[in-house]
Motif scaffolding. Structure first.
Motif, PDB file in Angstrom:
ATOM      1  N   ILE A  13     -61.124  -9.302 -12.899  1.00 31.37           N
ATOM      2  CA  ILE A  13     -61.859 -10.323 -12.154  1.00 31.37           C
ATOM      3  C   ILE A  13     -60.960 -10.470 -10.748  1.00 31.37           C
ATOM      4  CG2 ILE A  13     -62.752 -12.502 -11.877  1.00 31.37           C
ATOM      5  CD1 ILE A  13     -63.480 -12.287 -14.754  1.00 31.37           C
ATOM      6  N   MET A  14     -59.710 -10.766 -11.115  1.00 32.26           N
ATOM      7  CA  MET A  14     -58.851 -11.129  -9.676  1.00 32.26           C
ATOM      8  C   MET A  14     -58.659  -9.823  -9.003  1.00 32.26           C
ATOM      9  SD  MET A  14     -58.438 -14.520  -9.922  1.00 32.26           S
ATOM     10  CE  MET A  14     -57.144 -14.207  -8.787  1.00 32.26           C
ATOM     11  N   GLY A  15     -58.523  -8.967  -9.868  1.00 37.52           N
ATOM     12  CA  GLY A  15     -58.567  -7.625  -8.781  1.00 37.52           C
ATOM     13  C   GLY A  15     -59.655  -7.321  -8.136  1.00 37.52           C
ATOM     14  N   LEU A  16     -60.771  -7.372  -8.306  1.00 44.13           N
ATOM     15  CA  LEU A  16     -61.988  -7.329  -7.698  1.00 44.13           C
ATOM     16  C   LEU A  16     -62.169  -8.228  -6.558  1.00 44.13           C
ATOM     17  CD1 LEU A  16     -64.550  -6.206 -10.263  1.00 44.13           C
ATOM     18  CD2 LEU A  16     -63.819  -4.875  -8.439  1.00 44.13           C
ATOM     19  N   TYR A  17     -61.875  -9.405  -6.869  1.00 44.24           N
ATOM     20  CA  TYR A  17     -61.830 -10.417  -5.886  1.00 44.24           C
ATOM     21  C   TYR A  17     -60.756 -10.270  -4.815  1.00 44.24           C
ATOM     22  CZ  TYR A  17     -61.450 -15.072  -3.626  1.00 44.24           C
ATOM     23  OH  TYR A  17     -61.493 -16.053  -2.614  1.00 44.24           O
ATOM     24  N   TYR A  18     -59.627  -9.809  -5.106  1.00 47.60           N
ATOM     25  CA  TYR A  18     -58.519  -9.739  -3.937  1.00 47.60           C
ATOM     26  C   TYR A  18     -58.841  -8.155  -3.145  1.00 47.60           C
ATOM     27  CZ  TYR A  18     -55.029 -13.335  -4.590  1.00 47.60           C
ATOM     28  OH  TYR A  18     -54.577 -14.447  -4.632  1.00 47.60           O
ATOM     29  N   TRP A  19     -59.593  -7.351  -4.168  1.00 46.86           N
ATOM     30  CA  TRP A  19     -59.749  -6.187  -3.178  1.00 46.86           C
ATOM     31  C   TRP A  19     -61.019  -6.148  -2.393  1.00 46.86           C
ATOM     32  CZ3 TRP A  19     -61.012  -1.288  -6.975  1.00 46.86           C
ATOM     33  CH2 TRP A  19     -61.310  -0.029  -6.010  1.00 46.86           C
ATOM     34  N   ILE A  20     -62.138  -7.077  -2.618  1.00 43.97           N
ATOM     35  CA  ILE A  20     -63.192  -7.309  -1.942  1.00 43.97           C
ATOM     36  C   ILE A  20     -62.980  -8.304  -0.776  1.00 43.97           C
ATOM     37  CG2 ILE A  20     -65.763  -7.711  -1.877  1.00 43.97           C
ATOM     38  CD1 ILE A  20     -65.824  -6.554  -4.761  1.00 43.97           C
ATOM     39  N   LYS A  21     -62.511  -9.209  -1.091  1.00 40.17           N
ATOM     40  CA  LYS A  21     -62.469 -10.562  -0.282  1.00 40.17           C
ATOM     41  C   LYS A  21     -61.002 -10.554   0.326  1.00 40.17           C
ATOM     42  CE  LYS A  21     -66.247 -12.728  -1.877  1.00 40.17           C
ATOM     43  NZ  LYS A  21     -67.285 -13.725  -1.134  1.00 40.17           N
ATOM     44  N   ALA A  22     -60.047  -9.683   0.472  1.00 40.31           N
ATOM     45  CA  ALA A  22     -59.016 -10.032   0.919  1.00 40.31           C
ATOM     46  C   ALA A  22     -58.717  -9.965   2.103  1.00 40.31           C
ATOM     47  CB  ALA A  22     -57.928  -8.869   0.553  1.00 40.31           C
ATOM     48  N   GLU A  23     -57.877 -10.904   2.790  1.00 37.45           N
ATOM     49  CA  GLU A  23     -57.834 -11.038   4.349  1.00 37.45           C
ATOM     50  C   GLU A  23     -56.633 -10.125   4.949  1.00 37.45           C
ATOM     51  OE1 GLU A  23     -56.937 -13.924   2.205  1.00 37.45           O
ATOM     52  OE2 GLU A  23     -59.058 -14.430   2.214  1.00 37.45           O
ATOM     53  N   SER A  24     -55.815  -9.465   4.054  1.00 32.39           N
ATOM     54  CA  SER A  24     -54.731  -8.666   4.754  1.00 32.39           C
ATOM     55  C   SER A  24     -54.434  -7.557   3.615  1.00 32.39           C
ATOM     56  CB  SER A  24     -53.445  -9.216   4.495  1.00 32.39           C
ATOM     57  OG  SER A  24     -53.091  -9.469   3.365  1.00 32.39           O
ATOM     58  N   PRO A  25     -54.053  -6.227   4.297  1.00 32.36           N
ATOM     59  CA  PRO A  25     -53.794  -5.092   3.476  1.00 32.36           C
ATOM     60  C   PRO A  25     -52.786  -5.237   2.202  1.00 32.36           C
ATOM     61  CG  PRO A  25     -53.604  -4.663   5.828  1.00 32.36           C
ATOM     62  CD  PRO A  25     -53.539  -6.228   5.802  1.00 32.36           C
ATOM     63  N   ASP A  26     -51.887  -6.386   2.233  1.00 27.45           N
ATOM     64  CA  ASP A  26     -51.216  -6.589   0.939  1.00 27.45           C
ATOM     65  C   ASP A  26     -51.984  -7.005  -0.118  1.00 27.45           C
ATOM     66  OD1 ASP A  26     -49.039  -5.654   2.432  1.00 27.45           O
ATOM     67  OD2 ASP A  26     -48.252  -7.655   3.037  1.00 27.45           O
ATOM     68  N   LYS A  27     -53.012  -7.998   0.155  1.00 30.47           N
ATOM     69  CA  LYS A  27     -53.778  -8.334  -0.837  1.00 30.47           C
ATOM     70  C   LYS A  27     -54.672  -7.480  -1.587  1.00 30.47           C
ATOM     71  CE  LYS A  27     -53.441 -13.372   0.280  1.00 30.47           C
ATOM     72  NZ  LYS A  27     -54.393 -14.782   0.303  1.00 30.47           N
ATOM     73  N   VAL A  28     -55.198  -6.581  -0.425  1.00 28.59           N
ATOM     74  CA  VAL A  28     -55.878  -5.578  -0.933  1.00 28.59           C
ATOM     75  C   VAL A  28     -55.245  -4.623  -1.986  1.00 28.59           C
ATOM     76  CG1 VAL A  28     -57.320  -3.384  -0.371  1.00 28.59           C
ATOM     77  CG2 VAL A  28     -57.492  -5.256   1.215  1.00 28.59           C
ATOM     78  N   ALA A  29     -53.986  -4.361  -1.495  1.00 31.26           N
ATOM     79  CA  ALA A  29     -53.190  -3.280  -2.439  1.00 31.26           C
ATOM     80  C   ALA A  29     -52.945  -4.186  -3.710  1.00 31.26           C
ATOM     81  CB  ALA A  29     -51.878  -2.981  -1.926  1.00 31.26           C
ATOM     82  N   THR A  30     -52.656  -5.368  -3.722  1.00 33.38           N
ATOM     83  CA  THR A  30     -52.592  -6.123  -4.871  1.00 33.38           C
ATOM     84  C   THR A  30     -53.802  -6.251  -5.640  1.00 33.38           C
ATOM     85  OG1 THR A  30     -50.899  -7.482  -3.792  1.00 33.38           O
ATOM     86  CG2 THR A  30     -51.831  -8.344  -5.821  1.00 33.38           C
TER      87      THR A  30
END
Length: 115
Positions: free
Chosen positions: A75-92
């Motif tokens: 769940i957290m992975g999908l959330y950060y992958w889809i709604k991230a504001e920065s490339p670092d959060k997308v990678a996380t």
């Protein structure tokens, strides 16, 4: 040759015990007078016995965490992958998602394996 103090075996001709340091004396005088303490008896626990090794609360707690942790990671992975504001959060987010997916698949394979 056995120590008259602690009963441990020593090399023949030893003057002092290698375990407790007591004087052993001549080999002719030393005899084993005290038997070694008996080993603790084995306890055989059957898996279905009442009062088993693991408490029911611990069983349910581990089961809940086993299911919950990969789910939280997905769940957290999908959330950060889809709604991230920065490339670092997308990678996380991708790392969390695929890590939780991998752990879930491995856990499923291991739990379904026949022993």
């Amino acid at each position: 040759m056995f120590c008259p103090q602690c009963g441990k075996e020593n090399e023949s001709g030893a003057r002092f015990c290698g375990h407790c340091g007591a004087t052993i004396g001549d080999a002719a005088q030393v005899s084993r007078t005290t038997p070694e303490p008996a080993a603790e008896p084995l306890r055989i626990v059957s898996p279905g016995a009442a009062g088993g090794v693991v408490s029911p609360g611990l069983k349910w707690g581990v089961l809940a965490l086993s299911v919950l942790m990969p789910a939280v990671g997905l769940i957290m992975g999908l959330y950060y992958w889809i709604k991230a504001e920065s490339p670092d959060k997308v990678a996380t987010g991708k790392t969390w998602f695929f890590g939780a997916l991998f752990i879930g698949v491995v856990y499923s394979l291991l739990s379904s394996a026949q022993y």
